[in-house]
Design an enzyme around this catalytic site. Structure first.
Site, PDB file in Angstrom:
ATOM      1  N   ASN A   1       0.846  -1.252   0.163  1.00  0.00           N
ATOM      2  CA  ASN A   1       0.105   0.222   0.085  1.00  0.00           C
ATOM      3  C   ASN A   1       0.280   1.454   0.091  1.00  0.00           C
ATOM      4  O   ASN A   1       0.415   2.078  -0.288  1.00  0.00           O
ATOM      5  CB  ASN A   1      -0.991  -0.030   1.074  1.00  0.00           C
TER       6      ASN A   1
ATOM      7  N   ASP B   1     -10.760  -5.020  -3.637  1.00  0.00           N
ATOM      8  CA  ASP B   1     -10.868  -5.645  -2.844  1.00  0.00           C
ATOM      9  C   ASP B   1     -12.806  -5.158  -2.529  1.00  0.00           C
ATOM     10  O   ASP B   1     -13.157  -3.907  -2.543  1.00  0.00           O
ATOM     11  CB  ASP B   1     -10.804  -6.402  -1.553  1.00  0.00           C
TER      12      ASP B   1
HETATM   13  N1  EPU Z   1     -14.190   6.360   2.428  1.00  0.00           N
HETATM   14  C1  EPU Z   1     -15.001   7.471   0.747  1.00  0.00           C
HETATM   15  N2  EPU Z   1     -15.201   8.159   0.513  1.00  0.00           N
HETATM   16  C2  EPU Z   1     -13.944   7.596  -0.825  1.00  0.00           C
HETATM   17  C3  EPU Z   1     -13.217   8.039   0.164  1.00  0.00           C
HETATM   18  C4  EPU Z   1     -13.112   6.111   0.841  1.00  0.00           C
HETATM   19  O1  EPU Z   1     -16.496   7.231   2.375  1.00  0.00           O
HETATM   20  O2  EPU Z   1     -14.130   8.745  -1.268  1.00  0.00           O
HETATM   21  C5  EPU Z   1     -14.673   5.528   3.089  1.00  0.00           C
HETATM   22  C6  EPU Z   1     -15.032   3.832   2.951  1.00  0.00           C
HETATM   23  O3  EPU Z   1     -15.591   3.546   2.313  1.00  0.00           O
HETATM   24  C7  EPU Z   1     -13.661   3.529   4.150  1.00  0.00           C
HETATM   25  C8  EPU Z   1     -13.261   4.097   4.414  1.00  0.00           C
HETATM   26  O4  EPU Z   1     -13.260   5.678   4.191  1.00  0.00           O
HETATM   27  O5  EPU Z   1     -15.616   2.706   4.756  1.00  0.00           O
HETATM   28  C9  EPU Z   1     -11.439   4.267   4.130  1.00  0.00           C
HETATM   29  O6  EPU Z   1     -11.112   4.191   2.888  1.00  0.00           O
HETATM   30  P1  EPU Z   1      -9.859   4.718   2.731  1.00  0.00           P
HETATM   31  O7  EPU Z   1     -10.249   5.946   1.884  1.00  0.00           O
HETATM   32  O8  EPU Z   1      -8.974   5.095   3.970  1.00  0.00           O
HETATM   33  O9  EPU Z   1      -9.271   3.440   2.133  1.00  0.00           O
HETATM   34  P2  EPU Z   1      -8.527   3.268   1.037  1.00  0.00           P
HETATM   35  O10 EPU Z   1      -7.468   4.495   0.294  1.00  0.00           O
HETATM   36  O11 EPU Z   1      -9.389   2.739  -0.501  1.00  0.00           O
HETATM   37  C10 EPU Z   1      -6.731   2.158   2.079  1.00  0.00           C
HETATM   38  C11 EPU Z   1      -5.583   0.486   1.350  1.00  0.00           C
HETATM   39  C12 EPU Z   1      -6.963  -0.441   1.973  1.00  0.00           C
HETATM   40  C13 EPU Z   1      -6.480  -0.139   3.530  1.00  0.00           C
HETATM   41  C14 EPU Z   1      -7.333   1.122   3.890  1.00  0.00           C
HETATM   42  C15 EPU Z   1      -7.473   1.675   5.672  1.00  0.00           C
HETATM   43  C16 EPU Z   1      -4.365   0.215  -0.050  1.00  0.00           C
HETATM   44  C17 EPU Z   1      -4.955   0.583  -1.824  1.00  0.00           C
HETATM   45  N3  EPU Z   1      -5.811   0.320  -0.376  1.00  0.00           N
HETATM   46  O12 EPU Z   1      -7.066   1.604   1.430  1.00  0.00           O
HETATM   47  O13 EPU Z   1      -6.172  -1.565   1.984  1.00  0.00           O
HETATM   48  O14 EPU Z   1      -7.924  -1.599   4.318  1.00  0.00           O
HETATM   49  O15 EPU Z   1      -6.897   2.232   3.060  1.00  0.00           O
HETATM   50  O16 EPU Z   1      -6.532   1.391   5.617  1.00  0.00           O
HETATM   51  O17 EPU Z   1      -3.562   1.273   0.175  1.00  0.00           O
HETATM   52  C18 EPU Z   1      -5.955  -3.944   1.054  1.00  0.00           C
HETATM   53  O18 EPU Z   1      -4.099  -3.366   1.333  1.00  0.00           O
HETATM   54  O19 EPU Z   1      -5.983  -5.223   1.530  1.00  0.00           O
HETATM   55  C19 EPU Z   1      -6.143  -2.669   1.754  1.00  0.00           C
HETATM   56  C20 EPU Z   1      -7.878  -3.086   1.490  1.00  0.00           C
END
Ligand code: EPU
Length: 436
Positions: free
Chosen positions: A26, A119
């Protein structure tokens, strides 16, 4: 038709040995995107060999950015001509295209990215990213096939995130570094991978200040140069292998991930009775002879217990004495893998109430985001399909302690996020075979 690879796993007793983790999945892909912004070559060292890197490299190449991967080293150099469109072929593969919008706007004044995947652990909306770019002056249109954006120049803005989203904070960082004027992010994510990205941008010449109370201030600059960095060890992978040792009654020494990235994980496992040997070389966990105790754990943003640690923890719960509770508060559908574990005999029940912690954002929804787990469950081998990266790893852990052979399908998910998992598990003594 290409036959998908499956893994056949037989119970093999305690897993023991040493695992060296590389930089985190990540962080690596975000650094690759950030490198688009430098005027010269950037080098990312200690990169993991994971599917995510290949996908991100192919996207960058399609945009006209040169990428050279040599084992653990990735070199990236923007080409003379940028094609500001991530091809549709990348639709739904991962979450990276949305992060390319800001950099593409700086490089070309316009951008198209296909709708992001990732995912199936929740709705995975992109509204925070879109609203942030709009606040910075971009015209953004979210259509059926993807997101179009246009901006002659991005402007600094004050942006308060409704939730400290990792991805949205990264989008703003990569958009604000070259924007006109100052950007302030309130309620920013402060995950170590986000801070690592901010440090890389600072090396490239960005002016970023990390302030108290989840506030990040970015002063836009006119130019960024290429930079070099060495990625810090993957804390998700490190925890996952510690859990592999504990769940099988073995002992895994994890090298390459600093203790401070695992502080909450270590304390959670120690409360369950795990014994630790920690030094500057490795972190090693062992279960006491009577086995681990149950626990109530709630996932949270950093520095809380991270959501990506909960899948291996769930298998650990099934092999610990008593009833455990898990409350997932980051993604509403992260327990999507529970049926696969239930098929293997794990006694897990899921609820839409908030159990094991204060009410979270999902308390009045139908999201099944809490689980009660009975231990010690007798697991049996089964034929299961793994729905995502982290669930995939848990499937392997459950198979390692189940009676009989397990057939795991969807193992490409594991290979997208873990560095050579098949070889690592085999070296720890897991009886594992590939089959097509
Ligand atoms: N959210 C919104 N709107 C947005 C963006 C996010 O409502 O525009 C919500 C999401 O639905 C969620 C929350 O905010 O409920 C947190 O999401 P976040 O944006 O923090 O997650 P992400 O950036 O999509 C990354 C990692 C994830 C990890 C999360 C939390 C990457 C590629 N993915 O996801 O990793 O679980 O941060 O730390 O960096 C994994 O590696 O398997 C994975 C899923």
């Amino acid at each position: 038709m290409i036959q998908e690879e499956v893994w056949l796993i037989e119970p093999s007793g305690p897993l023991r040995g040493d695992v060296e983790v590389r930089g985190s999945k990540n962080a690596v892909s975000k650094h690759m995107v950030a490198a688009m912004l430098g005027s010269g070559e950037s080098t990312i060292a200690n990169a993991p060999e994971v599917g995510e890197v290949g996908i991100t490299a192919a996207m960058l190449e399609a945009l006209g950015i040169h990428v050279q991967i040599n084992g653990s080293e990735i070199r990236i150099e923007p080409g003379p001509e940028i094609r500001p469109r991530v091809p549709d072929a990348f639709t739904g593969l991962n979450r990276i295209p949305i992060l390319m919008l800001g950099p593409l706007l700086h490089l070309a004044g316009e951008a198209f990215v296909p709708l992001v995947g990732g995912d199936p652990i929740g709705r995975r909306p992109i509204d925070f990213h879109v609203e942030a770019l709009r606040a910075m002056g971009a015209e953004v249109e979210v259509g059926e096939g993807g997101v179009y954006a246009k901006a002659k120049r991005l402007n600094g803005a004050r942006i308060e995130l409704p939730y400290p989203s990792v991805g949205a904070t990264e989008t703003i960082l990569m958009s604000a570094v070259l924007a006109e004027g100052k950007t302030v992010i309130k309620n920013a994510a402060m995950e170590p991978e986000v801070v690592e990205l901010a440090l890389f941008l600072q090396r490239m010449g960005g002016r970023i200040e990390l302030s108290p109370d989840r506030r990040i201030v970015i002063e836009g600059v006119g130019h960024l140069r290429g930079a070099s960095t060495w990625l810090a060890g993957d804390r998700i992978e490190a925890f996952s292998y510690l859990a592999a040792g504990l769940v099988t009654g073995g002992e895994v020494r994890v090298h390459g991930c600093a203790q401070d990235r695992l502080v909450t994980a270590i304390t959670t496992l120690a409360r369950m009775g795990a014994q630790f040997d920690i030094n500057d070389e490795y972190v090693c966990a062992t279960a006491p002879p009577a086995g681990l105790r149950s626990a109530a754990v709630q996932t949270d943003t950093h520095p809380g217990f991270m959501t990506d640690w909960q899948t291996p923890l769930m298998v650990l719960f099934t092999q610990s004495q008593g009833m455990s509770v898990l409350h997932e508060t980051v993604f509403e559908n992260r327990l999507v893998y529970v049926p696969a574990l239930q098929k293997m005999g794990c006694e897990i029940e899921v609820f839409d109430q908030c159990l094991g912690g204060p009410a979270c954002r999902y308390h009045d929804t139908n999201a099944k985001h809490s689980a009660v787990v009975r231990g010690v469950s007798k697991l049996r081998g089964a034929d299961v399909t793994l729905p995502d990266i982290r669930a995939g790893f848990s499937g392997v852990l459950a198979a390692a302690v189940a009676d009989g052979v397990s057939t795991l399908r969807g193992v490409h998910h594991i290979e997208r996020g873990y560095h050579r998992p098949y070889e690592q598990f085999a070296s720890l003594g897991l009886n594992i075979r590939r089959q097509r």
